[in-house]
Design a protein around this motif. Structure first.
Motif: not given
Ligand code: ADP
Length: 463
Positions: A400, A425, A429, A435, A449
């Motif tokens: 990520f 991500r 968020e 995630i 997710v």
């Protein structure tokens, strides 16, 4: 400005000194008064004894006044005659019938003693018979110590001063030791902070204790490591982005120069290459813009309740053709009756699109990709699973991160920017989700997710 160590030492010294002085003064005062009381009791007893003896000798109080006034009874007192001589006019002698026989105030002599004074008086007893009463005016007395008593008191003062001095020295020693140990960690932290401020990142300090200072040192070490890692990642990302931007640019420059110089004649294949590189450049710029907006918290979001199944259907429809082309089996599976989630539909299309594109990219022909939605406790989990190449345990924690590419050999794959999962991500968020990834090399990967459900049950999935 004095250092904390000096301040702490001075504080300890002050506390020690105050305590020692207080103890010394209290001991002095208490000892003097206890000593005074002790001598007084002894003298009283001596006076009582002498008067009783006088009575036993004379069998009456007859003549006691004369003897008291003229001789001050000095012969009768073996000890402490010095004080008693001074005290003789300080007591009242009362006969057994309550009549005052002797008093410093002459006019009281011959009068009856008051009940209150009688209560305060000491009984003079001879052979079990009360022969009279003695009233002492002790309150007025001023005790003047003699040589032996002075020596005793001086020794006592010296002992108090010595213990005060020892207490002060101990306070000083303990204070400086504590101040040194307390401030050592702080000094180390300050030096490390200065080093970090000078650009020497990653500096670690020793965690010496388990207390708040130890916690501070441990947090500092973590912060320093994170800062070093983040700075390293930022440098790497800048270099990667510069490289990623340069590659399509140099292709575009090369081809356009060759075309304009007439060294190359334009054909559909060349135009397709030019178009592909331009699109790649555009994608990179879009990704960077999305990330920077998400970083600054300015990503515009239109949150609205939507059925998870609908999100999956939209994403699946957009990628089904590509999956068919790659001969990959594509299934969508949403648990019936799932509640809605509050998300930005367009951003979620981007999230699921990125995950699906990765799944298609890293799953060989004949593989399987599944889009699913189910309830996990209070949350709704949207998952993109594949049975592709998987991710190595070494790569898994970093996928990520920006510009991270698991397999360096795959760098040239068309469409990759290395920013895909970082964007996924950030978008998840920003919408309040989380995630997660599970993967095994050779078996495939699952990206999950998770969103809090909005509570409302959605309509069944229509395929
Ligand atoms: P890229 O543009 O390189 O795909 P991403 O951020 O999307 O960048 O992905 C980062 C890395 O994660 C990829 O280079 C790849 O190694 C790994 N990865 C992502 N999705 C998958 C997947 N479904 N299967 C295997 N590896 C994956």
């Amino acid at each position: 400005m004095r250092s904390i160590a000096t301040k702490l030492t001075l504080a300890f010294l002050l506390v020690g000194l105050t305590g020692a002085i207080l103890v010394a003064v209290i001991v002095q005062v208490r000892t003097r008064s206890a000593f005074n009381q002790f001598l007084l009791n002894r003298e009283q007893q001596a006076l009582v004894n002498s008067l009783v003896q006088y009575y036993q000798r004379s069998n009456s109080w007859q003549g006691v006044i004369r003897d008291l006034v003229e001789t001050g009874l000095q012969d009768s007192f073996e000890s402490n005659s010095r004080d008693l001589r001074r005290d003789w006019n300080r007591f009242v002698l009362v006969g057994p019938d309550g009549m005052i026989i002797f008093s410093p105030q002459v006019r009281q002599i011959g009068q009856q003693i008051s009940a209150r004074d009688l209560e305060k008086s000491l009984a003079l007893v001879s052979d079990g018979e009360t022969i009279g009463w003695l009233l002492l005016e002790t309150g007025l007395r001023v005790w003047v110590p003699d040589a032996a008593e002075t020596l005793f008191l001086r020794n006592l003062t010296a002992a108090s001063l010595l213990s005060a001095l020892v207490a002060v020295l101990l306070a000083l020693a303990l204070g400086s030791l504590l101040a040194y140990t307390l401030t050592r960690s702080l000094r180390e932290l300050t030096e490390a902070t200065v080093e970090i401020a000078d650009g020497r990142l990653g500096k670690q300090v020793k965690v010496r204790t388990q207390d708040e200072l130890g916690e501070l040192a441990a947090s500092f070490n973590k912060m320093s490591k994170d800062l070093e890692r983040a700075t390293q990642a930022r440098r790497q990302m800048t270099a990667d982005i510069a490289h990623d931007l340069r590659s399509p640019l140099s292709v575009l420059t090369g081809y356009s120069e060759a075309l304009s110089d007439g060294k190359l004649v334009g054909d559909p294949e060349i135009y397709q290459i030019l178009n592909q590189e331009t699109r790649h450049l555009g994608r990179l710029i879009d990704d960077l813009r999305t990330l920077s907006l998400a970083d600054s918290g300015e990503l515009p979001l239109l949150l609205q309740p939507i059925a998870p199944a609908e999100l999956l259907t939209r994403a699946a429809n957009a990628h089904r053709v590509q999956a068919d082309t790659c001969q990959i089996t594509f299934t969508v599976d949403a648990e019936p009756g799932l509640p809605e989630i509050r998300v930005d539909v367009e951003r979620m299309a981007q999230v699921l699109g990125n995950l699906l594109r990765n799944a298609l990219r890293y799953t060989p022909q004949g593989g399987k990709i599944m889009l699913s939605a189910r309830r996990v406790g209070e949350q709704i989990c949207l998952a993109v699973s594949d049975n592709g190449v998987g991710i190595t345990p070494q790569d898994l924690p970093y996928i990520f991160d920006r510009s991270y590419r698991g397999d360096q050999a795959r760098q040239s794959v068309e469409g990759e920017t290395g920013l895909g999962l970082a964007i996924v991500r950030s978008l998840v968020e920003a919408q309040g989700g989380v995630i997660e990834v599970e993967s095994q090399v050779g078996s495939g990967s699952t990206f999950k997710v998770l969103f809090q459900s909005s509570g409302q049950t959605s309509a069944p999935l229509s395929r």
